[in-house]
Design a protein around this motif. Sequence first.
Motif, PDB file in Angstrom:
ATOM      1  N   GLU A 127       0.853  -1.189   0.000  1.00 22.14           N
ATOM      2  CA  GLU A 127       0.000   0.000   0.000  1.00 22.14           C
ATOM      3  C   GLU A 127       0.888   1.239   0.000  1.00 22.14           C
ATOM      4  OE1 GLU A 127      -3.715   1.946   2.554  1.00 22.14           O
ATOM      5  OE2 GLU A 127      -2.668   0.159   3.259  1.00 22.14           O
ATOM      6  N   GLY A 128       0.604   2.167  -0.860  1.00 23.28           N
ATOM      7  CA  GLY A 128       1.425   3.359  -0.996  1.00 23.28           C
ATOM      8  C   GLY A 128       2.448   3.272  -2.114  1.00 23.28           C
ATOM      9  N   LEU A 129       2.708   2.056  -2.619  1.00 27.58           N
ATOM     10  CA  LEU A 129       3.631   1.890  -3.735  1.00 27.58           C
ATOM     11  C   LEU A 129       2.868   2.032  -5.053  1.00 27.58           C
ATOM     12  CD1 LEU A 129       5.744  -1.172  -2.503  1.00 27.58           C
ATOM     13  CD2 LEU A 129       6.237   1.267  -2.229  1.00 27.58           C
ATOM     14  N   GLN A 130       3.514   2.659  -6.023  1.00 27.71           N
ATOM     15  CA  GLN A 130       2.863   2.902  -7.303  1.00 27.71           C
ATOM     16  C   GLN A 130       2.805   1.603  -8.108  1.00 27.71           C
ATOM     17  OE1 GLN A 130       5.638   6.241  -8.221  1.00 27.71           O
ATOM     18  NE2 GLN A 130       3.789   7.307  -8.855  1.00 27.71           N
ATOM     19  N   LYS A 131       1.604   1.268  -8.558  1.00 27.27           N
ATOM     20  CA  LYS A 131       1.424   0.074  -9.387  1.00 27.27           C
ATOM     21  C   LYS A 131       1.438   0.401 -10.875  1.00 27.27           C
ATOM     22  CE  LYS A 131       0.574  -2.577  -5.790  1.00 27.27           C
ATOM     23  NZ  LYS A 131       0.385  -1.572  -4.732  1.00 27.27           N
ATOM     24  N   GLN A 132       1.235   1.642 -11.231  1.00 25.26           N
ATOM     25  CA  GLN A 132       1.229   2.056 -12.633  1.00 25.26           C
ATOM     26  C   GLN A 132       1.937   3.402 -12.737  1.00 25.26           C
ATOM     27  OE1 GLN A 132      -2.571   2.002 -14.549  1.00 25.26           O
ATOM     28  NE2 GLN A 132      -1.762   2.418 -16.575  1.00 25.26           N
ATOM     29  N   LEU A 133       2.913   3.475 -13.633  1.00 24.50           N
ATOM     30  CA  LEU A 133       3.703   4.687 -13.819  1.00 24.50           C
ATOM     31  C   LEU A 133       3.809   4.995 -15.303  1.00 24.50           C
ATOM     32  CD1 LEU A 133       5.308   2.731 -11.515  1.00 24.50           C
ATOM     33  CD2 LEU A 133       6.488   4.905 -11.159  1.00 24.50           C
ATOM     34  N   THR A 134       4.227   6.207 -15.602  1.00 21.96           N
ATOM     35  CA  THR A 134       4.421   6.656 -16.982  1.00 21.96           C
ATOM     36  C   THR A 134       5.870   7.110 -17.144  1.00 21.96           C
ATOM     37  OG1 THR A 134       2.115   7.381 -17.149  1.00 21.96           O
ATOM     38  CG2 THR A 134       3.672   8.257 -18.773  1.00 21.96           C
ATOM     39  N   ILE A 135       6.515   6.602 -18.177  1.00 19.06           N
ATOM     40  CA  ILE A 135       7.880   7.016 -18.494  1.00 19.06           C
ATOM     41  C   ILE A 135       7.909   7.517 -19.935  1.00 19.06           C
ATOM     42  CG2 ILE A 135       9.002   5.478 -16.844  1.00 19.06           C
ATOM     43  CD1 ILE A 135       9.526   3.516 -19.045  1.00 19.06           C
ATOM     44  N   PHE A 136       8.844   8.407 -20.206  1.00 23.21           N
ATOM     45  CA  PHE A 136       8.930   9.033 -21.524  1.00 23.21           C
ATOM     46  C   PHE A 136      10.147   8.490 -22.267  1.00 23.21           C
ATOM     47  CE2 PHE A 136       6.651  12.060 -18.854  1.00 23.21           C
ATOM     48  CZ  PHE A 136       5.524  12.293 -19.638  1.00 23.21           C
ATOM     49  N   ALA A 158      13.807  -8.372  -8.157  1.00 22.44           N
ATOM     50  CA  ALA A 158      13.149  -7.603  -9.207  1.00 22.44           C
ATOM     51  C   ALA A 158      13.520  -8.195 -10.553  1.00 22.44           C
ATOM     52  CB  ALA A 158      13.552  -6.122  -9.149  1.00 22.44           C
ATOM     53  N   GLY A 159      12.591  -8.153 -11.482  1.00 23.04           N
ATOM     54  CA  GLY A 159      12.835  -8.683 -12.817  1.00 23.04           C
ATOM     55  C   GLY A 159      11.720  -8.275 -13.759  1.00 23.04           C
ATOM     56  N   PHE A 160      12.015  -8.369 -15.059  1.00 18.96           N
ATOM     57  CA  PHE A 160      11.034  -7.996 -16.072  1.00 18.96           C
ATOM     58  C   PHE A 160      10.070  -9.154 -16.337  1.00 18.96           C
ATOM     59  CE2 PHE A 160      14.214  -4.776 -17.256  1.00 18.96           C
ATOM     60  CZ  PHE A 160      13.383  -3.670 -17.356  1.00 18.96           C
ATOM     61  N   VAL A 161       8.823  -8.824 -16.576  1.00 22.42           N
ATOM     62  CA  VAL A 161       7.829  -9.761 -17.104  1.00 22.42           C
ATOM     63  C   VAL A 161       7.723  -9.480 -18.594  1.00 22.42           C
ATOM     64  CG1 VAL A 161       5.439 -10.529 -17.027  1.00 22.42           C
ATOM     65  CG2 VAL A 161       6.601  -9.840 -14.922  1.00 22.42           C
ATOM     66  N   ARG A 176       4.455  -1.101 -23.196  1.00 21.79           N
ATOM     67  CA  ARG A 176       4.280  -1.449 -21.792  1.00 21.79           C
ATOM     68  C   ARG A 176       5.517  -2.161 -21.285  1.00 21.79           C
ATOM     69  NH1 ARG A 176       0.474   1.285 -22.599  1.00 21.79           N
ATOM     70  NH2 ARG A 176      -1.679   1.089 -21.828  1.00 21.79           N
ATOM     71  N   LEU A 177       5.906  -1.826 -20.067  1.00 23.81           N
ATOM     72  CA  LEU A 177       6.980  -2.527 -19.369  1.00 23.81           C
ATOM     73  C   LEU A 177       6.426  -3.011 -18.040  1.00 23.81           C
ATOM     74  CD1 LEU A 177      10.019  -0.102 -19.930  1.00 23.81           C
ATOM     75  CD2 LEU A 177       9.533  -2.215 -21.157  1.00 23.81           C
ATOM     76  N   TYR A 235       4.491  -0.114 -16.315  1.00 22.18           N
ATOM     77  CA  TYR A 235       5.047   1.152 -16.793  1.00 22.18           C
ATOM     78  C   TYR A 235       4.521   1.415 -18.203  1.00 22.18           C
ATOM     79  CZ  TYR A 235       8.383   0.929 -12.916  1.00 22.18           C
ATOM     80  OH  TYR A 235       8.953   0.867 -11.682  1.00 22.18           O
ATOM     81  N   VAL A 236       3.882   2.555 -18.381  1.00 26.61           N
ATOM     82  CA  VAL A 236       3.364   2.960 -19.678  1.00 26.61           C
ATOM     83  C   VAL A 236       4.428   3.837 -20.353  1.00 26.61           C
ATOM     84  CG1 VAL A 236       1.528   4.146 -20.927  1.00 26.61           C
ATOM     85  CG2 VAL A 236       1.006   2.880 -18.820  1.00 26.61           C
ATOM     86  N   VAL A 237       4.869   3.445 -21.553  1.00 28.65           N
ATOM     87  CA  VAL A 237       5.919   4.163 -22.278  1.00 28.65           C
ATOM     88  C   VAL A 237       5.250   5.131 -23.256  1.00 28.65           C
ATOM     89  CG1 VAL A 237       7.942   3.947 -23.762  1.00 28.65           C
ATOM     90  CG2 VAL A 237       7.433   2.161 -22.072  1.00 28.65           C
ATOM     91  N   GLU A 238       5.515   6.411 -23.069  1.00 33.98           N
ATOM     92  CA  GLU A 238       4.989   7.438 -23.950  1.00 33.98           C
ATOM     93  C   GLU A 238       6.125   8.052 -24.750  1.00 33.98           C
ATOM     94  OE1 GLU A 238       2.653  10.368 -22.017  1.00 33.98           O
ATOM     95  OE2 GLU A 238       1.142   8.937 -21.270  1.00 33.98           O
ATOM     96  N   ASP A 239       5.864   8.325 -26.018  1.00 34.33           N
ATOM     97  CA  ASP A 239       6.873   8.919 -26.899  1.00 34.33           C
ATOM     98  C   ASP A 239       6.984  10.416 -26.630  1.00 34.33           C
ATOM     99  OD1 ASP A 239       7.374   6.494 -28.076  1.00 34.33           O
ATOM    100  OD2 ASP A 239       5.887   6.773 -29.658  1.00 34.33           O
ATOM    101  N   ASN A 240       8.219  10.849 -26.507  1.00 30.72           N
ATOM    102  CA  ASN A 240       8.484  12.273 -26.292  1.00 30.72           C
ATOM    103  C   ASN A 240       9.902  12.561 -26.768  1.00 30.72           C
ATOM    104  OD1 ASN A 240       8.321  14.910 -25.530  1.00 30.72           O
ATOM    105  ND2 ASN A 240       8.550  14.542 -23.332  1.00 30.72           N
ATOM    106  N   MET A 241      10.058  13.474 -27.707  1.00 30.99           N
ATOM    107  CA  MET A 241      11.368  13.763 -28.266  1.00 30.99           C
ATOM    108  C   MET A 241      12.212  14.543 -27.269  1.00 30.99           C
ATOM    109  SD  MET A 241      10.466  14.751 -32.224  1.00 30.99           S
ATOM    110  CE  MET A 241      12.196  14.860 -32.641  1.00 30.99           C
TER     111      MET A 241
END
Length: 530
Positions: A45-54, A98-101, A109-110, A134-140
Amino acid sequence: MAAMEMFHVQQTPGVVLCCLCGTAISPNPTNMCMSCIRTQVDITEGLQKQLTIFYCRNCGRYLQPPRAWIKAELESKELLTFCIKRMKNLSKVKLVDAGFVWTEPHSKRLKVKLTVQKEVFNDAILQQTFVADYVVEDNMCDSCSRAAGNPDQWVAVVQLRQKVDHKRTFFFLEQLILKHGADANTVNVKKMHEGLDFYYGHRSHALKFVDFVNSVVPVRHRNDKQLVSHDTKSNHYNYRFTFSVEICPICKDDLICLPQRLSTSLGNLGPLVLCTRVSNSLFLLDPATLRTSFVDAQQYWRAGYKPLLTSRQLVEYVVLDIEVIGGGAHSNNDSAGAGGGGRYLLAEAQVARKSDFGQNDLIFTTRTHLGRLLSPGDYALGYDLYGANTNSDELDSLKSANLPDVILVRKSYEEKRRRIRGKPRPWKLRNLAMEVDATAVSGRGEEEQQQRDYERFLEELEEDPEMRSRIALFKNPQYTKVETASMAGDDGEEPPQVPLEELLSELRIADQEGGDGDGVGSDGPEEMDM
């Protein structure tokens, strides 16, 4: 005592009932079973389950707030570290694993599986696993947006030049730049007539590149700036900075006639010497005595001499006889670290020009440093001082001295390479993405000459292990092995080749099969010769 030994009290562990479900459990500070503890306490509880990275698609970098951009491959250790650092409040729990799925590479998505521990109630340690999305959004990034908006929008340019008639220096410098990542902040690279232009978005990036070039080659540079705009209200000035960097025109295998003052300061070295290696200093060798010395950039630019003869003026000779002088006693040179020691061996050789066979019986006798490499019947490349037409004041002042007619430079493998020339090599090099200026290649003849210079550069890498140890060579997946019999000459000797153990394999994450993501990707894999 005997009575006490007869009675043995067997202790049984006590059990209590779970205060919620009534299951018999061993006593613990909470008096609850693990299932009930998990229902009552959520340590995530309190940990982010969904984040956005650029992510910048042009340069393949991720935004590290506030303004930094980092390079990381998919499912690599660097990307996993970046994702973990982006999660807030993770310091309140203990990270265990920790590891990638695995996800589709194009899904944007990551997924990272994290295992954490935390102390709950009274000294009870609870472990829990969850998946962060982690949601990957494109940003130059700033550099890519500047280049896309206007390719000519640069702040600083480094004009790298060398006044020689070949491009081998820039071929090797390109490999050094790629190996050390000196092109990380480059906006654009343009190939010019006598060199390269490197464009940068910040002045500090150009200064960093100038320092890198200064550490691998003897250079001199000067800088200038031009006013672009001026805001009188805020008193803000915009400048464009230009750094003019000139590389020393002395290259590997060049023959130099040292000025009298410099020769005296080096302990009467020479005066005819060979340049055996170029780093931030020039390494000079007297082939008649095996004495060596080095000249740094300040010493060179103070005198400013030019080579007497260059590698394009080498003549092929046939070795008729060779005899070692003194059994290698001359290996005690002035600077063993400059390429002497056991590498060279003084010998006296009888040679004849290959072009003179069948024409005359002209034979030359000379001293050479190639006693370890040459044998009777071999071919060698050297400078023909007997028939050369030179224009040097220093050489004219030495006409009364006993100068050699021939100075041998290196062993020649031309006859052996002729059988395999044009065939692919088992290794390859990376190249910079550069724009070619209209003045860089003026005609077909100059383009063919650059191709010959590049081929000669590849042959130098095969012949010199010390030179290729400073760059990265990669395996060529399209190579098909050539038969050994076709590569060897009449004497059964093969031309120099690059050993397979020196080659690196290019790591491509996209080509690997995906798993469950518990692990992360493995790690992939001065001086300068000209």
